[in-house]
Design a protein around this motif. Structure first.
Motif, PDB file in Angstrom:
ATOM      1  N   LEU A 108       0.857  -1.179   0.000  1.00  0.00           N
ATOM      2  CA  LEU A 108       0.000   0.000   0.000  1.00  0.00           C
ATOM      3  C   LEU A 108       0.890   1.225   0.000  1.00  0.00           C
ATOM      4  O   LEU A 108       1.900   1.257   0.722  1.00  0.00           O
ATOM      5  N   ALA A 109       0.519   2.216  -0.805  1.00  0.00           N
ATOM      6  CA  ALA A 109       1.281   3.463  -0.833  1.00  0.00           C
ATOM      7  C   ALA A 109       0.328   4.650  -0.856  1.00  0.00           C
ATOM      8  O   ALA A 109      -0.773   4.570  -1.416  1.00  0.00           O
ATOM      9  N   MET A 110       0.771   5.723  -0.220  1.00  0.00           N
ATOM     10  CA  MET A 110       0.096   7.014  -0.348  1.00  0.00           C
ATOM     11  C   MET A 110       1.075   7.926  -1.067  1.00  0.00           C
ATOM     12  O   MET A 110       2.242   8.023  -0.662  1.00  0.00           O
ATOM     13  N   ILE A 111       0.600   8.564  -2.135  1.00  0.00           N
ATOM     14  CA  ILE A 111       1.465   9.376  -2.979  1.00  0.00           C
ATOM     15  C   ILE A 111       0.873  10.779  -3.067  1.00  0.00           C
ATOM     16  O   ILE A 111      -0.258  10.949  -3.536  1.00  0.00           O
ATOM     17  N   LEU A 146      -2.730   3.781  -3.400  1.00  0.00           N
ATOM     18  CA  LEU A 146      -2.520   2.763  -4.426  1.00  0.00           C
ATOM     19  C   LEU A 146      -2.083   1.469  -3.769  1.00  0.00           C
ATOM     20  O   LEU A 146      -1.184   1.465  -2.929  1.00  0.00           O
ATOM     21  N   THR A 147      -2.749   0.390  -4.134  1.00  0.00           N
ATOM     22  CA  THR A 147      -2.402  -0.936  -3.636  1.00  0.00           C
ATOM     23  C   THR A 147      -2.050  -1.809  -4.825  1.00  0.00           C
ATOM     24  O   THR A 147      -2.726  -1.763  -5.848  1.00  0.00           O
ATOM     25  N   GLY A 148      -0.996  -2.602  -4.670  1.00  0.00           N
ATOM     26  CA  GLY A 148      -0.631  -3.516  -5.740  1.00  0.00           C
ATOM     27  C   GLY A 148       0.758  -4.061  -5.547  1.00  0.00           C
ATOM     28  O   GLY A 148       1.367  -3.903  -4.485  1.00  0.00           O
ATOM     29  N   ALA A 149       1.246  -4.693  -6.588  1.00  0.00           N
ATOM     30  CA  ALA A 149       2.605  -5.215  -6.572  1.00  0.00           C
ATOM     31  C   ALA A 149       3.587  -4.044  -6.470  1.00  0.00           C
ATOM     32  O   ALA A 149       3.301  -2.944  -6.969  1.00  0.00           O
ATOM     33  N   PRO A 150       4.723  -4.246  -5.817  1.00  0.00           N
ATOM     34  CA  PRO A 150       5.693  -3.153  -5.676  1.00  0.00           C
ATOM     35  C   PRO A 150       6.081  -2.500  -7.003  1.00  0.00           C
ATOM     36  O   PRO A 150       6.245  -1.283  -7.070  1.00  0.00           O
ATOM     37  N   LYS A 151       6.180  -3.268  -8.071  1.00  0.00           N
ATOM     38  CA  LYS A 151       6.534  -2.724  -9.394  1.00  0.00           C
ATOM     39  C   LYS A 151       5.471  -1.740  -9.879  1.00  0.00           C
ATOM     40  O   LYS A 151       5.789  -0.697 -10.449  1.00  0.00           O
ATOM     41  N   LYS A 152       4.209  -2.050  -9.646  1.00  0.00           N
ATOM     42  CA  LYS A 152       3.115  -1.157 -10.032  1.00  0.00           C
ATOM     43  C   LYS A 152       3.245   0.183  -9.307  1.00  0.00           C
ATOM     44  O   LYS A 152       3.091   1.248  -9.909  1.00  0.00           O
TER      45      LYS A 152
END
Length: 183
Positions: A108-111, A146-152
């Motif tokens: 999970l990332a916050m951008i 955004l949630t997903g694979a680290p590459k995404k």
């Protein structure tokens, strides 16, 4: 970074160029004070790198937590890390999820992205393509989730950089084996 620069100074192969791989290790431990410090101490004491680290309780009644570590190195180094982790007393199991390649990983990332006018429109357009959700907005910025694979997540962050990337916060990798079997 070249392969030689990434070698641990404690590695028996220091000075040689080797193939480096990234591995996801799932470590089931007793949920008690000091366990995480011992795991991290093993990595720092031997000069191993931790690329991602997540920890959470997974079985309250049994008092168990899962530590998910993403690390990289030569295959022999990864094997050595696994064996050294297994010797730490409050650790129940160490599983290299990468070996069978039968696992799912997410992050999970916050951008936060600054933008007005055309940049603002482009940021929103790209967020739709990546299925990022707007969780906060002002007249001058957005915060996307955004949630997903680290590459995404890496790809999305790189696309936001020229638009007006301000800040990124990431949880680290959570991973689990596929199929009905337990670890």
């Amino acid at each position: 970074m070249n392969a030689q620069a990434a070698l641990s100074p404690y590695s028996s192969s220091a000075g040689k160029t080797e193939r480096h791989e990234t591995h996801v290790l799932s470590v089931l431990v007793d949920n008690e004070p000091g366990v995480l410090a011992r795991v991290v101490g093993l990595f720092s004491g031997r000069g191993y790198n931790i690329e991602s680290l997540t920890v959470a309780e997974v079985a309250h009644a049994q008092g168990l937590s899962r530590i998910t570590v993403v690390t990289s190195g030569a295959p022999e180094t990864i094997e050595q890390i696994s064996h050294q982790l297994e010797r730490i007393v409050p650790i129940h199991t160490v599983t290299d999820l990468t070996l069978d390649n039968a696992f799912v990983q997410r992050e999970l990332a916050m951008i936060k992205v600054r933008g007005k006018g055309e940049n603002r429109t482009e940021a929103l357009r790209l967020s739709e393509a990546f299925r990022a959700r707007v969780i906060d907005a002002t007249t001058e910025s957005f915060i996307f989730e955004l949630t997903g694979a680290p590459k995404k997540i890496d790809d999305f962050v790189e696309l936001m950089r020229p638009i007006g990337l301000v800040e990124v916060s990431r949880t680290g990798v959570a991973a689990i084996t596929r199929g009905p079997l337990e670890m």
